[in-house]
Design an enzyme around this catalytic site. Structure first.
Site, PDB file in Angstrom:
ATOM      1  N   HIS A 189       0.378   1.068 -13.119  1.00  0.00           N
ATOM      2  CA  HIS A 189       1.353  -0.125 -13.724  1.00  0.00           C
ATOM      3  C   HIS A 189       2.588   0.101 -13.733  1.00  0.00           C
ATOM      4  CE1 HIS A 189       1.760  -4.093 -15.159  1.00  0.00           C
ATOM      5  NE2 HIS A 189       2.708  -3.418 -16.129  1.00  0.00           N
ATOM      6  N   GLY A 217       0.783  -1.347   0.010  1.00  0.00           N
ATOM      7  CA  GLY A 217       0.022  -0.046   0.013  1.00  0.00           C
ATOM      8  C   GLY A 217       0.930   1.300   0.094  1.00  0.00           C
ATOM      9  N   LYS A 265      -5.730  -8.630  -8.761  1.00  0.00           N
ATOM     10  CA  LYS A 265      -6.774  -9.386  -9.417  1.00  0.00           C
ATOM     11  C   LYS A 265      -7.479  -8.429 -10.781  1.00  0.00           C
ATOM     12  CE  LYS A 265      -8.396 -12.602  -8.049  1.00  0.00           C
ATOM     13  NZ  LYS A 265      -7.908 -14.013  -8.042  1.00  0.00           N
ATOM     14  N   ASN A 302      -5.872   2.697 -12.812  1.00  0.00           N
ATOM     15  CA  ASN A 302      -4.737   1.735 -12.395  1.00  0.00           C
ATOM     16  C   ASN A 302      -3.397   2.278 -12.480  1.00  0.00           C
ATOM     17  OD1 ASN A 302      -3.809  -0.810 -11.544  1.00  0.00           O
ATOM     18  ND2 ASN A 302      -3.457  -1.225 -13.628  1.00  0.00           N
ATOM     19  N   ASN A 309       1.439   2.937  -2.642  1.00  0.00           N
ATOM     20  CA  ASN A 309       0.694   4.041  -3.626  1.00  0.00           C
ATOM     21  C   ASN A 309      -0.425   4.622  -2.656  1.00  0.00           C
ATOM     22  OD1 ASN A 309       1.787   4.064  -6.280  1.00  0.00           O
ATOM     23  ND2 ASN A 309       1.774   2.066  -5.994  1.00  0.00           N
ATOM     24  N   ASP A 330      -4.543  -4.164 -18.367  1.00  0.00           N
ATOM     25  CA  ASP A 330      -3.847  -3.243 -18.736  1.00  0.00           C
ATOM     26  C   ASP A 330      -4.052  -2.515 -19.959  1.00  0.00           C
ATOM     27  OD1 ASP A 330      -2.615  -3.350 -15.991  1.00  0.00           O
ATOM     28  OD2 ASP A 330      -1.013  -4.996 -16.782  1.00  0.00           O
ATOM     29  N   GLU A 344       5.523   6.185  -9.495  1.00  0.00           N
ATOM     30  CA  GLU A 344       4.233   5.761  -9.331  1.00  0.00           C
ATOM     31  C   GLU A 344       3.692   6.697  -8.145  1.00  0.00           C
ATOM     32  OE1 GLU A 344       3.504   1.668  -8.699  1.00  0.00           O
ATOM     33  OE2 GLU A 344       5.466   1.131  -9.407  1.00  0.00           O
TER      34      GLU A 344
HETATM   35  C1  GRF Z   1       3.227  -1.158  -7.545  1.00  0.00           C
HETATM   36  O1  GRF Z   1       4.651  -1.163  -8.244  1.00  0.00           O
HETATM   37  C2  GRF Z   1       1.875  -0.951  -8.427  1.00  0.00           C
HETATM   38  O2  GRF Z   1       2.285  -0.317  -9.529  1.00  0.00           O
HETATM   39  C3  GRF Z   1       1.623  -2.681  -8.647  1.00  0.00           C
HETATM   40  O3  GRF Z   1       1.961  -3.234  -7.697  1.00  0.00           O
HETATM   41  C4  GRF Z   1       2.915  -2.277  -6.669  1.00  0.00           C
HETATM   42  C5  GRF Z   1       2.087  -2.037  -5.587  1.00  0.00           C
HETATM   43  O4  GRF Z   1       2.847  -1.530  -4.507  1.00  0.00           O
HETATM   44  N1  GRF Z   1       0.468  -2.737  -9.229  1.00  0.00           N
HETATM   45  P1  GRF Z   1       1.882  -0.626  -3.331  1.00  0.00           P
HETATM   46  O5  GRF Z   1       1.261  -2.009  -2.622  1.00  0.00           O
HETATM   47  O6  GRF Z   1       1.283   0.407  -3.642  1.00  0.00           O
HETATM   48  O7  GRF Z   1       3.293  -0.529  -2.366  1.00  0.00           O
END
Ligand code: GRF
Length: 207
Positions: free
Chosen positions: A111, A14, A93, A109, A16, A152, A181
């Site tokens: 990625h 988490g 998922k 999303n 992000n 994606d 990100e």
């Molecule tokens: C990130 O690299 C995101 O882009 C990918 O999974 C990772 C998750 O990281 N889909 P976090 O859980 O936000 O630390």
């Protein structure tokens, strides 16, 4: 402009999610996180959300007879919070057809590669970066996009690149991409919450 209600789906640490919490708390996003939903009970992101008194829900796929019913449970939870925007922040998922229909053009999303490279089924987490290293690309990066029926494949909102050096490993690349990100996802969510993102076919126009 009314504050947008955001529902966030996670599966892991988490970071992000944390970047969104931080930007919202700084007053930089016209939104509030109404609920964080995880398909993994132990996802550290749930802890992060609890620290800020955000509603958290663990939805256990094993309790449902089908993938569709599992998705229905997530949809119901999001609807009960009157969500305007769904953010997939490290949610591993894919979503059911009904889910994408229900929140058409309202799902974002993040990625960790430059889509359309190293994306789609099976490309998640460290696997994405390992594939980029194994291929020998000289640049990789991060992509924020709207979610459509495919994996994606939806319209791209933001992308940014990092250079890949000879000494990079999947882990060092992952670290540098995560920095991107944490900037791009809050920026896309900010734009969405200010009604500044418009889809014109596959292209997203920012006004
Ligand atoms: C990130 O690299 C995101 O882009 C990918 O999974 C990772 C998750 O990281 N889909 P976090 O859980 O936000 O630390």
């Amino acid at each position: 402009m009314p504050v947008k209600k955001i529902g966030i789906l996670i599966s892991g640490s988490g970071t992000n999610l944390q970047s969104l919490i931080d930007e919202i708390n700084k007053g930089n996003i016209n939104g509030e996180i109404a609920v964080v939903i995880s398909n993994k009970k132990e996802a550290y992101g749930l802890e992060r959300a609890r620290l800020y008194n955000i509603d958290t829900v663990f939805i256990n796929e094993k309790k449902y007879e089908s993938f569709e019913l599992f998705n229905e449970a997530i949809i119901a939870e999001l609807k009960s919070h009157e969500i305007d925007l769904v953010v997939l922040a490290g949610y591993i998922k894919i979503l059911s057809h009904k889910f994408v229909e229900e929140f058409k053009n309202k799902i974002i999303n993040i990625h960790p590669s430059l889509i359309p490279s190293f994306c789609g089924k099976g490309y998640y987490g460290i696997k994405v970066h390992q594939a980029a290293i194994d291929y020998g690309v000289r640049i990789s990066g991060a992509t924020v996009h709207f979610v459509d029926e495919g994996a994606d494949t939806g319209p791209i909102i933001f992308q940014e690149a990092v250079k890949v050096s000879d000494s990079d490993t999947a882990e060092t690349l992952q670290k540098r991409v995560l920095v991107l990100e944490h900037r791009l996802l809050p920026l896309a969510v900010k734009m969405y919450c200010e009604d500044r993102l418009y889809s014109e076919g596959r292209r997203v126009v920012i006004r």
